[in-house]
Design an enzyme around this catalytic site. Sequence first.
Site, PDB file in Angstrom:
ATOM      1  N   GLY A 272      -2.826 -61.509  21.714  1.00  0.00           N
ATOM      2  CA  GLY A 272      -3.261 -61.966  21.921  1.00  0.00           C
ATOM      3  C   GLY A 272      -4.542 -62.397  20.214  1.00  0.00           C
ATOM      4  N   GLU A 314      -2.147 -54.877  23.583  1.00  0.00           N
ATOM      5  CA  GLU A 314      -0.641 -54.989  22.824  1.00  0.00           C
ATOM      6  C   GLU A 314      -0.505 -55.939  22.100  1.00  0.00           C
ATOM      7  OE1 GLU A 314       0.563 -56.413  26.889  1.00  0.00           O
ATOM      8  OE2 GLU A 314       1.159 -54.398  28.015  1.00  0.00           O
ATOM      9  N   CYS A 389      19.035 -82.271  12.299  1.00  0.00           N
ATOM     10  CA  CYS A 389      19.244 -83.548  12.638  1.00  0.00           C
ATOM     11  C   CYS A 389      17.858 -83.924  13.991  1.00  0.00           C
ATOM     12  CB  CYS A 389      21.182 -83.645  13.241  1.00  0.00           C
ATOM     13  SG  CYS A 389      21.878 -83.729  11.744  1.00  0.00           S
ATOM     14  N   TYR A 419       7.255 -64.438  15.768  1.00  0.00           N
ATOM     15  CA  TYR A 419       7.500 -65.647  16.719  1.00  0.00           C
ATOM     16  C   TYR A 419       8.531 -66.670  15.790  1.00  0.00           C
ATOM     17  CZ  TYR A 419       4.419 -63.225  20.115  1.00  0.00           C
ATOM     18  OH  TYR A 419       3.927 -62.464  20.251  1.00  0.00           O
TER      19      TYR A 419
END
Length: 472
Positions: A272, A314, A389, A419
């Site tokens: 994080g 992590e 669109c 990400y």
Amino acid sequence: MLSPANPLAPDWLVVPDDANDLAEGVWPASAARDADGTLILSGIRSTTLTQKYGTPLLVLDEDEVRLRARALRAAFDAAAAEHDTTARVYYAGKAFLCTAVARWVVEEGLSVDVCTRGELEVALAAGVTPSSIGFHGNNKSVSELERAVEVGVGTIIVDSAIEIERLAAITARTDRVQRVMVRVISGVHAETHDFLATAHEDQKFGFPLPDAEKAVARIREISGLEFVGLHCHIGSQIFGVAGFRESASRVLELHAALLAGGTVPQLNLGGGFGIAYTRVDDPTPIAELAAGIVAAVAEGCAARGIPVPALAFEPGRAIVGTAGVTLYEVGTTKDVTVESGAARLYVSVDGGMSDNARPALYGAQYSARLASRAGVGEALLTRVVGKHCESGDIVVDHEYLPGDVTPGDLLAVPATGAYCASLASNYNHVPRPPVIAVRGGKATVIVRGESIDDLLARDAGVHAEDISEGAQ
Ligand code: LLP
């Protein structure tokens, strides 16, 4: 007429002195401008890359990934040594996983965290030692668990009572012993710049702290499972130490209680750690973060009179995020004036929410710069949009770009290493772009781009008889 001090600009957006500058901390360290103003990445001109590989193109700076992986490991090693323990750093593959990246991080001394069968197979294909893999997920299927046990995954982080029973059955059947951690919810929910602490979290991951003790007791009864410790991940894109400190303190309460029933050798505090997406983002330097978090754990242990466990972390985004730069070609531009008379320039590029869903999903802010040249002219408030669109198809919500930005220019969006490729889609049947690694003047395809044939390949009707014949 568009003007620099624009009422449509959010308060945080700085009017730059130079709309060609590369804000420190947002770009890979190798990013620079050539004598003619062209953006270069790891010694390669961006125009050379796009001539060869086309646009959109995700460029990943290998040295930046390695440097960050190394820095994280060194920071946690040093912090852990201060408190007579060890720290293991897992790379969270969900941020972006392919075999090349898995190999780089392993070469830098990291382990790998996966959360699906697919991620596990990529890690295995890269040659990652199974015993150094951690396997996450709130809904691992029986077949995923069987595969993980069969290949000898180091740690499975269990997330539910049902998963414990699934693992009990699998290990009994296969006569294996599987090491497991128990994921808990500390109640601390971290936001980017702050954190909230609540007693009850209404979300899907892990065990609430009051239920976790029962889960551990059950695991300890099962001969095929070895309980190694608690796991807690409080969120993503976190800037300070406070949330980790609060969370560690809550989790240590349970950790200490569990020592009464057996050993608890490890504690995994998740990932994080935040990165800078724009020049106003100011993440805590990693050494400071590591020192602060490990010190908080050590203090918590001292207060409870228990030994400091072996620690694990992590990070995903903090390793690959800043290493990625997406190159797009500008297709159209448009001045859009709103009712108040204020206006901004819309710049449309040849990708969008299919290669970066984060602005649409999370309202994520990014920045952008002209890459094929340095622009001239007054800095204008722009919104960079994609080709999909959908009006929410925004790439960079707010940015000042040189006013002469024009079709055919290359635009670079930094901090797209995490990400973006991993969340990419084929929305509107747009092929997913290639990922190119750059290092020391050399470019290598690490994930090839999709072709129109790839897009058609799964459509079972493509090679069916001509429908006009059937209609006759
Ligand atoms: N460990 C666990 C158990 C996680 O759930 C995550 C992220 C990580 C580690 C790595 O977090 P990182 O260091 O990369 O922040 N798609 C969102 C982020 C979702 C993160 C999910 N879990 C985004 O684009 O911001």
